[in-house]
Design a protein around this motif. Structure first.
Motif, mmCIF file in Angstrom:
data_model
loop_
_atom_site.group_PDB
_atom_site.id
_atom_site.type_symbol
_atom_site.label_atom_id
_atom_site.label_comp_id
_atom_site.label_asym_id
_atom_site.label_seq_id
_atom_site.Cartn_x
_atom_site.Cartn_y
_atom_site.Cartn_z
ATOM 1 N N THR A 158 -1.527 5.091 10.784
ATOM 2 C CA THR A 158 -0.707 3.963 10.337
ATOM 3 C C THR A 158 -1.517 2.894 9.619
ATOM 4 O O THR A 158 -0.946 1.951 9.071
ATOM 5 C CB THR A 158 0.019 3.310 11.533
ATOM 6 O OG1 THR A 158 -0.954 2.874 12.497
ATOM 7 C CG2 THR A 158 0.983 4.299 12.186
ATOM 8 N N ARG A 218 -3.285 6.137 5.995
ATOM 9 C CA ARG A 218 -2.206 6.451 5.047
ATOM 10 C C ARG A 218 -2.770 7.026 3.756
ATOM 11 O O ARG A 218 -2.192 7.932 3.146
ATOM 12 C CB ARG A 218 -1.365 5.197 4.766
ATOM 13 C CG ARG A 218 -0.531 4.754 5.968
ATOM 14 C CD ARG A 218 0.239 3.483 5.676
ATOM 15 N NE ARG A 218 0.916 2.973 6.856
ATOM 16 C CZ ARG A 218 2.147 3.321 7.241
ATOM 17 N NH1 ARG A 218 2.824 4.206 6.539
ATOM 18 N NH2 ARG A 218 2.692 2.795 8.327
ATOM 19 N N GLU A 219 -3.907 6.489 3.336
ATOM 20 C CA GLU A 219 -4.569 7.009 2.131
ATOM 21 C C GLU A 219 -5.030 8.449 2.353
ATOM 22 O O GLU A 219 -4.939 9.294 1.463
ATOM 23 C CB GLU A 219 -5.759 6.110 1.770
ATOM 24 C CG GLU A 219 -6.240 6.248 0.351
ATOM 25 C CD GLU A 219 -5.374 5.510 -0.661
ATOM 26 O OE1 GLU A 219 -5.463 5.864 -1.848
ATOM 27 O OE2 GLU A 219 -4.609 4.608 -0.278
ATOM 28 N N ASP A 269 -2.098 10.723 1.904
ATOM 29 C CA ASP A 269 -1.767 10.852 0.481
ATOM 30 C C ASP A 269 -2.736 11.802 -0.222
ATOM 31 O O ASP A 269 -2.321 12.660 -1.008
ATOM 32 C CB ASP A 269 -1.810 9.485 -0.205
ATOM 33 C CG ASP A 269 -0.644 8.587 0.176
ATOM 34 O OD1 ASP A 269 0.362 9.111 0.711
ATOM 35 O OD2 ASP A 269 -0.737 7.369 -0.052
ATOM 36 N N PRO A 277 -0.022 13.310 12.085
ATOM 37 C CA PRO A 277 -0.467 11.917 12.127
ATOM 38 C C PRO A 277 -0.545 11.421 13.572
ATOM 39 O O PRO A 277 0.372 11.668 14.366
ATOM 40 C CB PRO A 277 0.619 11.177 11.352
ATOM 41 C CG PRO A 277 1.844 12.006 11.539
ATOM 42 C CD PRO A 277 1.396 13.427 11.719
ATOM 43 N N VAL A 284 5.340 8.050 8.848
ATOM 44 C CA VAL A 284 4.372 7.957 7.761
ATOM 45 C C VAL A 284 4.698 9.046 6.743
ATOM 46 O O VAL A 284 5.328 10.058 7.074
ATOM 47 C CB VAL A 284 2.914 8.112 8.257
ATOM 48 C CG1 VAL A 284 2.499 6.929 9.131
ATOM 49 C CG2 VAL A 284 2.715 9.423 9.014
ATOM 50 N N SER A 285 4.275 8.844 5.510
ATOM 51 C CA SER A 285 4.594 9.783 4.438
ATOM 52 C C SER A 285 3.483 10.797 4.246
ATOM 53 O O SER A 285 2.298 10.473 4.326
ATOM 54 C CB SER A 285 4.820 9.025 3.124
ATOM 55 O OG SER A 285 5.916 8.161 3.230
ATOM 56 N N TYR A 286 3.902 12.025 3.975
ATOM 57 C CA TYR A 286 2.971 13.089 3.578
ATOM 58 C C TYR A 286 3.648 13.852 2.449
ATOM 59 O O TYR A 286 4.525 14.693 2.687
ATOM 60 C CB TYR A 286 2.664 14.008 4.762
ATOM 61 C CG TYR A 286 1.765 15.177 4.407
ATOM 62 C CD1 TYR A 286 0.448 14.951 4.017
ATOM 63 C CD2 TYR A 286 2.237 16.484 4.453
ATOM 64 C CE1 TYR A 286 -0.384 16.014 3.681
ATOM 65 C CE2 TYR A 286 1.411 17.551 4.125
ATOM 66 C CZ TYR A 286 0.106 17.300 3.734
ATOM 67 O OH TYR A 286 -0.711 18.354 3.387
ATOM 68 N N CYS A 303 4.357 9.777 13.988
ATOM 69 C CA CYS A 303 3.053 9.675 14.644
ATOM 70 C C CYS A 303 3.142 10.082 16.116
ATOM 71 O O CYS A 303 4.106 9.740 16.809
ATOM 72 C CB CYS A 303 2.522 8.247 14.560
ATOM 73 S SG CYS A 303 1.930 7.786 12.938
#
Length: 344
Positions: free
Chosen positions: A11, A16-17, A20, A34, A45-47, A54
């Protein structure tokens, strides 16, 4: 058969980077998990196009996980990295907890990839400090060409290196100044908006800060223990991207033109050095980019065999998340680890 990868600290800015970049680079992962603290359990969170929830670090079983990318701070890493490694999961840690351990390799793939084989001693690999990572990418090819004797480094480090709260403080202070509200400082020792602060991390007995010591110790560990290094680390009111003014003294002559040619061919480096208005890279342009940018390459006539260079990179990418994933790619590409499912 792909790998199972856990991202601890998912988080945070760097976590997060990492998610990505794992997706961007098509890392061979069958499953990405995550992980965060218990209070962030269930946070989305985005993937890529997917949304992942999480899981709590305290409850997660790493026994079937191949690689753990950690960005949860030094104290968490110190406690959890050995436990995770004992489950047969390789830990690639972004904190300072393991960088100076002789049994833990400290890796920048463009600089000392061969040292990664040492991970088997503790099943842990350390990622360097954000300011050191971009520095050694630029220095490695020059050191090979002319042997560096001494470095004088001044850093201009963005607030994202201190986390999301630091970014929020810069934003809030800047807004407060424009609307004439009180300016509050919590994360930094002095006001950061429209200011620069020559203080990053805690002070040590010799008057240097720990951030400055990291540049010294990590450069020596990864590049050459004989290099003399001195550093002044400064926090500047920039959201993303670290910049460094680097004065280099070599054992052998190296012209500015030869240095440009060497750096243009070096992995991870991008030379933008037109000696004209705007013919250089600033942190604003490097945000979101993977390269280490080098500009203002010029000879220093005040010392024998001296050069000055300006080095800029996105600290959240090359300084943290990208380098961590490049280490994981190194393990995979050199076949130093196999997916547990496949091994079974």
């Amino acid at each position: 058969m792909g790998y199972k990868v856990a991202v601890v600290g998912a988080t945070g800015n760097v976590g997060r980077e990492m998610l990505d970049i794992l997706h961007e680079r098509g890392f061979p992962a069958d499953k990405v998990v995550p992980i965060a603290s218990r209070r962030s359990q269930g946070v989305d969170v985005s993937y890529g196009d997917d949304t992942l929830k999480c899981q709590a670090l305290e409850n997660y079983d790493f026994s079937d996980t191949d690689i753990c990318l950690m960005s949860a701070g030094g104290s968490v890493s110190k406690e959890w990295a050995p436990k995770i490694a004992a489950k047969g999961c390789v830990v690639i840690d972004n904190s300072s907890a393991w960088r100076y351990d002789a049994d833990v390799p400290l890796i920048v793939p463009e600089v000392n990839a061969d040292a990664v084989t040492g991970f088997t001693r503790k099943n842990i690999i350390a990622n360097p400090n954000c300011s050191t990572a971009q520095l050694v990418v630029a220095l490695k090819p020059l050191h090979e060409a002319a042997n560096i004797k001494r470095l004088v480094v001044s850093t201009y480090q963005s607030v994202s290196g201190a986390g999301k709260d630091a970014m929020d403080e810069l934003f809030n202070q800047t807004r407060a100044i424009f609307v004439n509200d009180p300016v509050e400082s919590e994360k930094f020792t002095k006001r950061i908006a429209f200011n620069v602060i020559p203080h990053i991390d805690e002070f040590m007995e010799d008057g240097y800060t720990k951030e400055e010591w990291k540049v010294l110790a990590e450069t020596k560990k990864m590049l050459d223990p004989k290099i003399k290094v001195t550093c002044t680390a400064v926090r500047v009111p920039v959201f993303i991207g670290h910049a460094e003014s680097v004065n280099i003294e070599f054992e052998k002559p190296l012209s500015a033109e030869d240095a440009r040619s060497i750096l243009r061919e070096a992995p991870g480096c991008l030379v933008v050095d037109k000696q004209e208005d705007g013919g250089y890279v600033t942190p604003y342009e490097c945000a979101g980019e993977d390269a280490t940018f080098i500009s203002r390459i010029r000879e220093d006539a005040t010392v024998e065999n001296g050069l000055n260079i300006w080095v800029v990179s996105d600290n959240l990418r090359k300084g943290a998340a990208l380098n961590t994933i490049q280490i994981a790619e190194l393990l995979v590409n050199r076949k130093l680890i196999q997916p547990k499912k496949q091994a079974a």
